[in-house]
Design a protein around this motif. Structure first.
Motif, PDB file in Angstrom:
ATOM      1  N   GLU A   1       0.815  -1.215   0.000  1.00  0.00           N
ATOM      2  CA  GLU A   1       0.000   0.000   0.000  1.00  0.00           C
ATOM      3  C   GLU A   1       0.850   1.267   0.000  1.00  0.00           C
ATOM      4  OE1 GLU A   1      -2.640  -0.434   3.303  1.00  0.00           O
ATOM      5  OE2 GLU A   1      -3.644  -2.160   2.409  1.00  0.00           O
ATOM      6  N   GLY A   2       2.176   1.140   0.105  1.00  0.00           N
ATOM      7  CA  GLY A   2       3.056   2.292  -0.003  1.00  0.00           C
ATOM      8  C   GLY A   2       3.892   2.656   1.207  1.00  0.00           C
ATOM      9  N   PRO A   3       3.333   2.666   2.430  1.00  0.00           N
ATOM     10  CA  PRO A   3       4.152   3.068   3.585  1.00  0.00           C
ATOM     11  C   PRO A   3       5.377   2.159   3.761  1.00  0.00           C
ATOM     12  CG  PRO A   3       1.844   3.035   4.179  1.00  0.00           C
ATOM     13  CD  PRO A   3       1.942   2.419   2.807  1.00  0.00           C
ATOM     14  N   HIS A   4       6.447   2.742   4.282  1.00  0.00           N
ATOM     15  CA  HIS A   4       7.661   1.965   4.534  1.00  0.00           C
ATOM     16  C   HIS A   4       8.208   2.285   5.916  1.00  0.00           C
ATOM     17  CE1 HIS A   4       9.099   5.784   2.869  1.00  0.00           C
ATOM     18  NE2 HIS A   4      10.169   5.604   3.612  1.00  0.00           N
TER      19      HIS A   4
ATOM     20  N   LEU B   1       4.152  -7.285   1.861  1.00  0.00           N
ATOM     21  CA  LEU B   1       5.262  -6.401   1.510  1.00  0.00           C
ATOM     22  C   LEU B   1       5.577  -6.448   0.020  1.00  0.00           C
ATOM     23  CD1 LEU B   1       7.776  -7.088   4.416  1.00  0.00           C
ATOM     24  CD2 LEU B   1       6.091  -5.251   4.220  1.00  0.00           C
ATOM     25  N   MET B   2       5.879  -5.271  -0.541  1.00  0.00           N
ATOM     26  CA  MET B   2       6.351  -5.217  -1.923  1.00  0.00           C
ATOM     27  C   MET B   2       7.880  -5.154  -1.972  1.00  0.00           C
ATOM     28  SD  MET B   2       5.186  -1.372  -2.948  1.00  0.00           S
ATOM     29  CE  MET B   2       6.329  -0.746  -4.137  1.00  0.00           C
ATOM     30  N   GLU B   3       8.497  -4.763  -0.848  1.00  0.00           N
ATOM     31  CA  GLU B   3       9.952  -4.733  -0.765  1.00  0.00           C
ATOM     32  C   GLU B   3      10.378  -5.026   0.664  1.00  0.00           C
ATOM     33  OE1 GLU B   3      13.761  -1.866  -1.789  1.00  0.00           O
ATOM     34  OE2 GLU B   3      11.770  -1.210  -2.371  1.00  0.00           O
TER      35      GLU B   3
END
Length: 89
Positions: free
Chosen positions: A37-40, A70-72
């Motif tokens: 969703e974007g937040p890291h 997670l995307m990363e």
């Protein structure tokens, strides 16, 4: 990472370079994570008895079967017991 290095890398001191955790013994791994969703954020795992253990902890923290949202996810730094960064930035 020291705040001055964080700012030099392009971050905003007050918003992005806050001290979030302190590790008082052993080896430490800093793991970067980013949600689909974007937040890291960063997770710190402390108290390992060797660099190899800290590296393994970073790998386990990024297990895709455990962290499906997670995307990363990556180990970004390893610190020795004296707080010295061991990975080149």
């Amino acid at each position: 990472m020291r705040q001055d290095k964080c700012v030099a890398a392009g971050a905003a001191a007050r918003e992005d370079c806050l001290e979030m955790t302190w590790c008082q013994s052993g080896w430490t791994v800093d793991v970067f994570m980013q949600s689909t969703e974007g937040p890291h954020w960063h997770e710190y795992h402390c108290g390992w008895s060797s660099r190899a253990e800290a590296e393994a902890a970073g790998s386990l923290a990024c297990n895709p079967e455990r962290k499906t949202q997670l995307m990363e996810c990556a180990t970004v730094q390893i610190y020795d017991p004296d707080g010295k960064a061991m990975m080149e930035n």
